[in-house]
Enzyme design. Structure first.
Site, PDB file in Angstrom:
ATOM      1  NE  ARG A   1      -0.693  -3.201  23.466  1.00 30.49           N
ATOM      2  CZ  ARG A   1      -0.431  -3.823  22.314  1.00 30.49           C
ATOM      3  NH1 ARG A   1      -0.179  -3.148  21.219  1.00 30.49           N
ATOM      4  NH2 ARG A   1      -0.422  -5.124  22.239  1.00 30.49           N
TER       5      ARG A   1
ATOM      6  CG  ASN B   1      -6.188   0.750   9.595  1.00 30.83           C
ATOM      7  OD1 ASN B   1      -5.075   0.463   9.125  1.00 30.83           O
ATOM      8  ND2 ASN B   1      -6.993  -0.166  10.111  1.00 30.83           N
TER       9      ASN B   1
ATOM     10  CG  ASP C   1      -9.431  -3.216  12.712  1.00 31.62           C
ATOM     11  OD1 ASP C   1      -8.577  -2.388  12.315  1.00 31.62           O
ATOM     12  OD2 ASP C   1      -9.159  -4.394  12.960  1.00 31.62           O
TER      13      ASP C   1
ATOM     14  CG  ASN D   1      -2.219  -0.787   0.938  1.00 37.52           C
ATOM     15  OD1 ASN D   1      -3.057  -0.361   0.147  1.00 37.52           O
ATOM     16  ND2 ASN D   1      -2.355  -1.937   1.573  1.00 37.52           N
TER      17      ASN D   1
ATOM     18  CG  HIS E   1      -9.648  -4.165   8.682  1.00 42.26           C
ATOM     19  ND1 HIS E   1      -8.667  -4.652   9.527  1.00 42.26           N
ATOM     20  CD2 HIS E   1     -10.641  -5.077   8.698  1.00 42.26           C
ATOM     21  CE1 HIS E   1      -9.064  -5.810  10.022  1.00 42.26           C
ATOM     22  NE2 HIS E   1     -10.251  -6.087   9.532  1.00 42.26           N
TER      23      HIS E   1
ATOM     24  NE  ARG F   1       3.368  -3.382  18.890  1.00 40.15           N
ATOM     25  CZ  ARG F   1       3.577  -4.295  19.831  1.00 40.15           C
ATOM     26  NH1 ARG F   1       3.682  -5.577  19.510  1.00 40.15           N
ATOM     27  NH2 ARG F   1       3.675  -3.947  21.085  1.00 40.15           N
ATOM     28  CB  ILE F   2      -3.363  -2.741  19.365  1.00 36.77           C
ATOM     29  CG1 ILE F   2      -3.999  -3.943  18.663  1.00 36.77           C
ATOM     30  CG2 ILE F   2      -4.423  -1.921  20.104  1.00 36.77           C
ATOM     31  CD1 ILE F   2      -4.630  -4.957  19.590  1.00 36.77           C
TER      32      ILE F   2
ATOM     33  CB  THR G   1     -11.919   6.059  16.899  1.00 34.79           C
ATOM     34  OG1 THR G   1     -12.473   4.761  16.686  1.00 34.79           O
ATOM     35  CG2 THR G   1     -12.515   7.043  15.896  1.00 34.79           C
TER      36      THR G   1
END
Ligand code: GAR
Length: 210
Positions: free
Chosen positions: A65, A107, A145, A14, A109, A91-92, A141
């Protein structure tokens, strides 16, 4: 010209689609940074070869994190992007990263969200016997996802589809819809506010523009 920072974790196809869209004048933007959480991400080398600034913030250096996210914020902010895109960034992210870039963080998905957030989206769509699959560009946010969809592209399942064959068809449409959403954003046509996502002043429907 807008400035786009791209976050990747792997191959970066991408990201390459964005580089090509900029080179070919389909996207009036400069890729100001390609950053990865993994030093071995193949996309980093591809970006560097294209002359784009690259950086790595290795998540293994940060036990928490939030500390990783704070380091990533500093790294990205140095380049003063107008738009930050997650492109296979695995990564979250916590609000420590999401909040400073709120409203300018997208993002992509590989599913028809809200179906199949998380991992293994292609296999899950096949196992469910779905007749179609696709990809969704959405604002990010803190809900994984779960941010407001912008653009969704769907395609039919084919007999004998495997996760790999489906992924190959979906990635091709990702490369089309993601630069398009970024273009709308940089043109000021796409915005996120408290009421949701809007294109040209019209509220975007819950599953995104098709
Ligand atoms: C893409 O299919 C993207 O939608 C997906 O990872 C792939 C990255 O490919 N992202 C996610 O699953 C995010 N949860 P790429 O590195 O070749 O762009």
């Amino acid at each position: 010209r807008g400035r786009i920072a791209i976050l990747i974790s792997g191959r970066g196809s991408n990201m390459v689609a964005f580089l090509e869209a900029c080179e070919q004048g389909r996207l009036a933007a400069d890729i100001c940074l390609v950053a990865s959480n993994r030093p071995d991400a193949a996309g980093l080398a591809r970006a560097a070869a294209a002359g784009v600034p690259t950086a790595c913030v290795d998540h293994r250096d940060y036990p928490e994190r939030e500390a990783f996210d704070a380091a990533l914020v500093r790294c990205v902010q140095q380049q003063e992007p107008d738009l930050v895109i997650l492109a296979g960034f695995m990564r979250i992210l916590t609000p420590v990263f999401i909040t400073p870039f709120s409203g300018r963080l997208l993002n992509i998905h590989p599913s028809l969200l809200p179906k199949y957030p998380g991992l293994h989206t292609h296999q899950r769509a096949i196992d469910a016997g779905d007749s179609e699959a696709g990809a969704t560009v959405h604002f990010v946010t803190p809900e994984l996802d779960g941010g407001p969809p912008v653009l969704q592209a769907r395609l039919p399942m084919l007999p004998g589809d495997t996760a790999d064959s489906l992924a190959a068809r979906i990635i091709a449409i990702e490369h089309v819809i993601y630069p398009l959403a970024a273009r709308w954003f940089l043109q000021g046509r796409l915005i996120l506010n408290k009421q949701g996502a809007f294109l040209d002043g019209q509220k975007i429907p819950p599953s995104g523009i098709e």
